[in-house]
Design an enzyme around this catalytic site. Structure first.
Site, PDB file in Angstrom:
ATOM      1  N   ASP A  26       0.840  -1.196   0.000  1.00 50.69           N
ATOM      2  CA  ASP A  26       0.000   0.000   0.000  1.00 50.69           C
ATOM      3  C   ASP A  26       0.874   1.244   0.000  1.00 50.69           C
ATOM      4  O   ASP A  26       1.797   1.342   0.817  1.00 50.69           O
ATOM      5  CB  ASP A  26      -0.865   0.055   1.271  1.00 50.69           C
ATOM      6  N   LYS A  83      -8.243   0.660  -5.187  1.00 47.70           N
ATOM      7  CA  LYS A  83      -9.448   0.071  -4.604  1.00 47.70           C
ATOM      8  C   LYS A  83     -10.699   0.811  -5.039  1.00 47.70           C
ATOM      9  O   LYS A  83     -10.709   2.041  -5.123  1.00 47.70           O
ATOM     10  CB  LYS A  83      -9.370   0.145  -3.070  1.00 47.70           C
ATOM     11  N   GLY A 155      -5.592  -2.845   8.571  1.00 47.83           N
ATOM     12  CA  GLY A 155      -5.281  -1.671   9.363  1.00 47.83           C
ATOM     13  C   GLY A 155      -5.070  -1.947  10.834  1.00 47.83           C
ATOM     14  O   GLY A 155      -4.935  -1.031  11.629  1.00 47.83           O
ATOM     15  N   ARG A 167      -6.296 -20.456   6.811  1.00 47.24           N
ATOM     16  CA  ARG A 167      -6.435 -21.826   7.304  1.00 47.24           C
ATOM     17  C   ARG A 167      -7.783 -22.399   6.901  1.00 47.24           C
ATOM     18  O   ARG A 167      -7.882 -23.548   6.477  1.00 47.24           O
ATOM     19  CB  ARG A 167      -6.301 -21.850   8.832  1.00 47.24           C
ATOM     20  N   GLY A 216      -3.188  -7.241   8.124  1.00 49.32           N
ATOM     21  CA  GLY A 216      -2.487  -7.377   9.395  1.00 49.32           C
ATOM     22  C   GLY A 216      -1.059  -7.875   9.318  1.00 49.32           C
ATOM     23  O   GLY A 216      -0.424  -8.119  10.338  1.00 49.32           O
ATOM     24  N   GLY A 237      -0.287  -3.780   3.911  1.00 53.45           N
ATOM     25  CA  GLY A 237      -0.981  -2.502   3.880  1.00 53.45           C
ATOM     26  C   GLY A 237      -0.292  -1.503   4.771  1.00 53.45           C
ATOM     27  O   GLY A 237       0.738  -0.930   4.445  1.00 53.45           O
ATOM     28  N   SER A 238      -0.849  -1.338   5.963  1.00 59.07           N
ATOM     29  CA  SER A 238      -0.349  -0.332   6.887  1.00 59.07           C
ATOM     30  C   SER A 238       1.023  -0.700   7.443  1.00 59.07           C
ATOM     31  O   SER A 238       1.750   0.172   7.917  1.00 59.07           O
ATOM     32  CB  SER A 238      -1.356  -0.178   8.027  1.00 59.07           C
TER      33      SER A 238
END
Lengths: 294, 166
Positions: A26, A83, A155, A167, A216, A237-238
């Site tokens: 990101d 997005k 996030g 999983r 995450g 991402g973050s």
């Protein structure tokens, strides 16, 4: 809109194949995009705010400004993704018009339609969609998605949901493989997924498109964990630009995905990366993005 | 790429780190992907020079898309910024390439054409580069719109399209 649809779908699946084994990052500015490219990102996701900030800001979150996306397209040679809101056909058309390489129909933004996703077969541009389980993945592929990622809980910097989704998807794939052929009709009903795609999973032991992990991932170890669990690549991402030393962390995560089985190298990559994003516990948050769009 | 070689009866292994190079090989396949990623990982993981020595030493090389960019003597992207444009990687093939020459993913396409004297060969171009110049001694194996799309030179065969996808 698109006369050569079967070919387009195949070409779009092919592009995802080329991203396999890579890390998609990101970015919010051309400078960040260049850092990501130099660190070895196989693609970047252009967005105005990274998920952690979207979460903090609250309110309605929408497609990014096309001018901002174009700035990032001009800055790098790798594919640029962006997005659109779930079900927002017009945002997707706008992103297609500016020749984005991949659209993420994403639960990170506020959904525009709370029951339907975009009919992605009507587009020439490829789509990646999030999924928490096999049924959701196959429904998105049935609608024309040519790449799948876990939803995770974006996030947060907490990998627990991405692990849960990956999983679940992998164990459901193994179950479908183990079924007798005459049991696939019932399986398709249970999964609420197209029968031909359930048959594909039964015969091939995998999704018909590339399957990445997202949500995450904050450390090289997180990325290696997702590869261990069956991801074919990772979205970060973050995790990168909310950390102390983005360039170093980005490079380390790229190498961790390439050599996820080499624990000695992972140990070296994990050294002195500076502070990771602080993160929030996925259980402590109020907005559950993974519930958006099923 | 592995499936393509398996179909031809070859055994394959992936090169992910320096130790993998200790295994013997008869041919090096440089797959598609992003040349910036591959070039960086080759250097970061210490594999670049050992591989360059083998390529220069005559190891047969089969290169596709990003692999061709890694081999090209010259990379010429008129639109791209000099700060993100590599001069060259292995530099083992006397051609000039232009990255993303057909545009972004919407410019990806499939066609059929003549390859190495064989007609109707399916050719898939994914965000493909173009070969804009070739040295006179390079053999051209296929063309599209008049420009070379596959070439052979000494130990190297290289494609702007993806033979492994059809």
């Amino acid at each position: 809109m698109n006369e050569e649809q079967p070919d387009r779908q195949e070409l779009n699946r092919n592009l995802a194949q080329m991203l396999k084994g890579g890390v998609i990052m990101d970015v919010t500015t051309p400078e960040q995009a260049k850092i990501a490219e130099a660190a070895g990102a196989c693609a970047v996701m252009a967005l105005e705010r990274i998920p952690a900030d979207i979460r903090a800001a609250g309110g309605v979150s929408r497609m990014s400004d096309p001018a901002m996306i174009k700035g990032i397209q001009a800055a790098v040679s790798i594919p640029v993704m962006a997005k659109c809101r779930i079900g927002h056909i017009a945002e997707a058309r706008i992103l297609e018009a500016i020749e984005i390489d991949y659209i993420d129909e994403s639960e990170v933004l506020s959904p525009a339609d709370d029951t339907r996703h975009i009919d992605k077969t009507k587009f020439s541009v490829p789509f990646v969609c999030g999924a928490r389980d096999l049924g959701e993945a196959l429904r998105r592929i049935g609608e024309g998605a040519t790449m799948i990622r876990t939803k995770g809980e974006p996030g947060t910097g907490d990998v627990v949901q991405a692990v849960r989704h990956m999983r679940k998807m992998q164990s459901e794939i193994r179950r479908v493989v183990s079924l007798r052929e005459d049991e696939l009709y019932e399986a398709a009903k249970e999964l609420a997924a197209p029968l031909d795609l359930v048959k594909f999973v039964h015969d091939n032991g995998k999704l018909p498109v590339v399957n990445f992990a997202a949500g995450g991932v904050a450390t090289p170890a997180d990325a290696a964990l997702m590869m261990e669990l069956g991801a074919e690549g990772v979205f970060v991402g973050s995790g990168i630009f909310k950390s102390g030393d983005p360039a170093k962390r980005a490079t380390a995560i790229v190498q961790a995905v390439t050599n996820w089985q080499d624990a000695k190298l992972l140990a070296k990559l994990s050294e002195n990366l500076g502070p990771a994003m602080v993160g929030i516990n996925a259980e402590e948050i109020e907005t559950i993005m993974e519930e958006r769009g099923k | 790429m592995a499936a393509y070689w398996h179909a031809q009866g070859a055994e394959t292994f992936e090169i992910r780190q320096l130790a993998d190079l200790e295994r013997g090989m008869d041919l090096l396949a440089l797959p598609g992907g992003e040349s910036t990623v591959q070039g960086k990982l080759l250097k970061d993981l210490g594999m670049f020079m050992p591989l360059k020595e083998r390529i220069d030493g005559g190891l047969p090389v089969f290169a596709v898309c990003a692999g061709l960019i890694l081999l090209a003597e010259k990379i010429d992207d008129p639109g791209s910024r000099t700060d993100t444009r590599p001069e060259q990687w292995f530099g083992a093939l006397p051609v000039t390439v232009r990255r993303n020459a057909y545009g972004r993913q919407l410019g990806s396409f499939r066609t059929v054409g003549m390859f190495d004297g064989k007609p109707n060969v399916p050719m898939t171009f994914i965000r493909a580069p173009a070969i804009t110049e070739v040295a006179p001694q390079v053999e051209v194996l296929s063309t599209f719109d008049g420009a070379p799309t596959a070439v052979r030179w000494r130990n190297v065969t290289a494609f702007t399209w993806h033979p492994e996808l059809n």
